[in-house]
Scaffold this motif. Sequence first.
Motif, short mmCIF file in Angstrom:
data_model
loop_
_atom_site.label_atom_id
_atom_site.label_comp_id
_atom_site.label_asym_id
_atom_site.label_seq_id
_atom_site.Cartn_x
_atom_site.Cartn_y
_atom_site.Cartn_z
N GLY A 148 52.72 51.22 71.84
CA GLY A 148 52.24 52.17 70.84
C GLY A 148 50.88 52.74 71.20
O GLY A 148 50.65 53.95 71.07
N ALA A 149 49.98 51.87 71.67
CA ALA A 149 48.63 52.32 72.01
C ALA A 149 48.63 53.25 73.21
O ALA A 149 47.75 54.12 73.33
CB ALA A 149 47.75 51.11 72.29
N LEU A 150 49.61 53.08 74.10
CA LEU A 150 49.63 53.84 75.36
C LEU A 150 50.88 54.73 75.46
O LEU A 150 51.33 55.03 76.55
CB LEU A 150 49.60 52.87 76.54
CG LEU A 150 48.43 51.90 76.57
CD1 LEU A 150 48.64 50.85 77.66
CD2 LEU A 150 47.12 52.64 76.80
N SER A 151 51.40 55.14 74.32
CA SER A 151 52.65 55.90 74.32
C SER A 151 52.56 57.21 75.10
O SER A 151 53.58 57.75 75.53
CB SER A 151 53.08 56.19 72.88
OG SER A 151 52.08 56.94 72.19
N ALA A 152 51.34 57.72 75.30
CA ALA A 152 51.19 58.98 76.03
C ALA A 152 51.32 58.80 77.54
O ALA A 152 51.43 59.78 78.27
CB ALA A 152 49.83 59.61 75.71
N LEU A 215 44.22 61.92 79.59
CA LEU A 215 43.14 60.93 79.58
C LEU A 215 43.67 59.57 80.03
O LEU A 215 43.07 58.91 80.90
CB LEU A 215 42.54 60.82 78.18
CG LEU A 215 41.52 59.69 77.99
CD1 LEU A 215 40.34 59.85 78.94
CD2 LEU A 215 41.03 59.63 76.55
N LEU A 216 44.78 59.13 79.44
CA LEU A 216 45.30 57.81 79.78
C LEU A 216 45.73 57.73 81.25
O LEU A 216 45.53 56.71 81.90
CB LEU A 216 46.48 57.47 78.87
CG LEU A 216 46.13 57.18 77.42
CD1 LEU A 216 47.39 56.94 76.60
CD2 LEU A 216 45.20 55.98 77.30
N VAL A 217 46.32 58.80 81.75
CA VAL A 217 46.71 58.81 83.16
C VAL A 217 45.48 58.69 84.05
O VAL A 217 45.45 57.90 85.00
CB VAL A 217 47.51 60.08 83.51
CG1 VAL A 217 47.71 60.20 85.02
CG2 VAL A 217 48.86 60.06 82.81
N GLY A 218 44.45 59.48 83.75
CA GLY A 218 43.22 59.43 84.55
C GLY A 218 42.53 58.09 84.48
O GLY A 218 42.06 57.56 85.50
N VAL A 219 42.46 57.50 83.28
CA VAL A 219 41.82 56.19 83.13
C VAL A 219 42.63 55.12 83.85
O VAL A 219 42.07 54.24 84.51
CB VAL A 219 41.68 55.84 81.63
CG1 VAL A 219 41.28 54.38 81.45
CG2 VAL A 219 40.64 56.75 80.98
#
Length: 316
Positions: A148-152, A215-219
């Motif tokens: 859920g936190a990283l669904s993107a 953002l999530l992909v880059g992090v």
Amino acid sequence: MEVQVTVGRQTRRSPIGELSEATGVPVRTIRFYCDTGLLAFERTGGGHRTFDAAVAVDRLLLIRRLRALGLGLAAITEVLGGERSIGEVVDAERAALDIEVEALAWRRAALLAVRDSDPDDRAARLELLAGVADRTVAQDTLVMFWHGALSALPPDLLDAFVTMNVPMLPGEPSPGQLVGFAELVAAVTDPAVRLLLKQQLWRRDPFRVRDRRGLLVGVAEACLEVGSRLAEGVPPRPGAELDRFVDAHARARGERDTPELRRQLHIGGSGARVDRYWSVTGELLGDPITSATALSWLDEALALSLPGAVDRIVPA
């Protein structure tokens, strides 16, 4: 239910007592198998059951041997009817037994964890372990929080994160492992800790993030690079890894990489409970390098990149 059989060939008929003696199966059990349709028989004029000796002996011995393995009557009926092979039902029974054994091992670890706890802490320990009474539910709770936190995230990066950061206990966990796992489950069901864990990823002002997936992909990519630096023993420092991390935040917010943005991204720690979460995660994974240690590395690198911190940068 009686199964009446018409025999088209000459066979030797055996009474039920003789069949019991030949196979070692009690008479009452043979009657039960007859009544459930597992064993064919005929009745004499006087109403007594008789059996085709050769067929009935083989069938009864097979039933007895399958029962000795713990197989139920439904599975045995399928074997006798040709619907499934012995190998298939044995494999299915073994798989079911594996699940039972793991459940018992889980329960045993919980009992030992309570027994070995300090008497004054037993009430709290009982409450903690109640949250992981069902192994499957407990593991799903932990995995689904991160999903859920990283669904993107794209599926491959999400799977990589779960593999790297979500421990799965062995089939027979130690009491200590079970307690640690229970701590993680309790943490992700606590709204305050959930918020802090997410803050580690989003940093401050999450509502200004326009492109959460980007953002999530880059992090995630920056954390993977930092993981290599951690494995090499490289201390926190400004560089390509930090630039990738900051650039991911800047792009996702529609901003530029500036000292002010870096100051906003620097959170300086997420609190004792979050630190404990990641410490236990590292212990259970047997690997101190997690996304949290990578983010901590980046946070320290951020601090070193801020104005006035140049003299504290550790050379590569």
